[in-house]
Design a protein around this motif. Structure first.
Motif, PDB file in Angstrom:
ATOM      1  N   LEU A 286      -0.828  -9.475  -4.388  1.00  0.00           N
ATOM      2  CA  LEU A 286      -0.866  -9.294  -2.864  1.00  0.00           C
ATOM      3  C   LEU A 286       1.056  -9.953  -2.528  1.00  0.00           C
ATOM      4  O   LEU A 286       1.731  -9.742  -1.592  1.00  0.00           O
ATOM      5  CB  LEU A 286      -1.563 -10.650  -2.034  1.00  0.00           C
ATOM      6  N   ARG A 287       1.381 -10.709  -3.502  1.00  0.00           N
ATOM      7  CA  ARG A 287       3.162 -11.829  -2.580  1.00  0.00           C
ATOM      8  C   ARG A 287       3.392 -10.170  -3.335  1.00  0.00           C
ATOM      9  O   ARG A 287       4.403 -10.345  -2.539  1.00  0.00           O
ATOM     10  CB  ARG A 287       3.126 -12.870  -3.868  1.00  0.00           C
ATOM     11  N   ARG A 288       3.361  -9.775  -3.517  1.00  0.00           N
ATOM     12  CA  ARG A 288       4.473  -8.306  -4.878  1.00  0.00           C
ATOM     13  C   ARG A 288       3.882  -7.468  -3.408  1.00  0.00           C
ATOM     14  O   ARG A 288       5.482  -7.275  -3.066  1.00  0.00           O
ATOM     15  CB  ARG A 288       3.675  -8.042  -5.798  1.00  0.00           C
ATOM     16  N   LEU A 289       3.370  -7.198  -3.282  1.00  0.00           N
ATOM     17  CA  LEU A 289       2.811  -5.995  -1.795  1.00  0.00           C
ATOM     18  C   LEU A 289       3.468  -7.072  -0.431  1.00  0.00           C
ATOM     19  O   LEU A 289       4.126  -5.895   0.300  1.00  0.00           O
ATOM     20  CB  LEU A 289       1.457  -5.682  -1.591  1.00  0.00           C
ATOM     21  N   TYR A 290       3.891  -8.162  -0.164  1.00  0.00           N
ATOM     22  CA  TYR A 290       4.172  -8.421   0.516  1.00  0.00           C
ATOM     23  C   TYR A 290       5.821  -9.173   0.491  1.00  0.00           C
ATOM     24  O   TYR A 290       6.462  -9.458   1.114  1.00  0.00           O
ATOM     25  CB  TYR A 290       3.276  -9.365   1.854  1.00  0.00           C
ATOM     26  N   ARG A 291       6.579  -8.528  -0.612  1.00  0.00           N
ATOM     27  CA  ARG A 291       7.632  -9.356  -0.736  1.00  0.00           C
ATOM     28  C   ARG A 291       7.356 -10.881  -0.616  1.00  0.00           C
ATOM     29  O   ARG A 291       9.018 -11.247  -0.712  1.00  0.00           O
ATOM     30  CB  ARG A 291       8.843  -8.922  -0.320  1.00  0.00           C
ATOM     31  N   ARG A 292       6.857 -11.344  -1.086  1.00  0.00           N
ATOM     32  CA  ARG A 292       6.870 -13.009  -1.142  1.00  0.00           C
ATOM     33  C   ARG A 292       6.432 -13.729  -2.704  1.00  0.00           C
ATOM     34  O   ARG A 292       6.024 -13.036  -3.065  1.00  0.00           O
ATOM     35  CB  ARG A 292       5.618 -13.930  -0.299  1.00  0.00           C
ATOM     36  N   THR A 293       7.846 -14.667  -2.937  1.00  0.00           N
ATOM     37  CA  THR A 293       7.819 -14.996  -3.770  1.00  0.00           C
ATOM     38  C   THR A 293       7.447 -16.104  -4.368  1.00  0.00           C
ATOM     39  O   THR A 293       7.026 -16.886  -5.360  1.00  0.00           O
ATOM     40  CB  THR A 293       9.173 -14.938  -4.738  1.00  0.00           C
ATOM     41  N   ASN A 294       7.679 -17.383  -3.181  1.00  0.00           N
ATOM     42  CA  ASN A 294       6.890 -18.918  -3.431  1.00  0.00           C
ATOM     43  C   ASN A 294       5.766 -18.815  -2.889  1.00  0.00           C
ATOM     44  O   ASN A 294       4.739 -18.411  -2.229  1.00  0.00           O
ATOM     45  CB  ASN A 294       7.621 -19.172  -1.954  1.00  0.00           C
TER      46      ASN A 294
END
Length: 100
Positions: A87-95
């Motif tokens: 989910l983080r990867r799909l939304y380009r969130r890394t933290n």
């Protein structure tokens, strides 16, 4: 919120909250990417959510994990944790602090 006798408040939350409308069986899927994609679709399409799609999707995933608690097998928990990463990867969130 009033829950009928014998009812589960967590079921009531998922059915009536302003979180988001989930696709049936999303948490029964075995592929973390498919879980994340389903949550993303639900979050993007939902008119019931109060916040941005990423936070809504992550909140629902965390809600499910927390409610299942000790009833989750280590394998299932690992799959759902991997879905968080997807989910983080799909939304380009890394933290990880952005988990909503």
């Amino acid at each position: 919120m009033i829950v009928p006798a014998g009812g589960r408040w967590s079921q009531q939350v998922t059915e009536t909250s302003r979180a988001l409308d989930l696709e049936p069986g999303v948490f029964a899927l075995e592929d973390p990417r498919e879980i994340a994609l389903s949550l993303q679709r639900s979050a993007e399409a939902s008119v019931r959510r109060k916040t941005d799609p990423f936070r809504s999707a992550m909140s629902m995933l965390n809600f499910y994990i927390n409610r299942a608690g000790r009833n989750l097998s280590p394998e299932r928990r690992a799959c759902l944790e991997a879905a968080k990463h997807e989910l983080r990867r799909l939304y380009r969130r890394t933290n990880s602090h952005e988990d909503g």
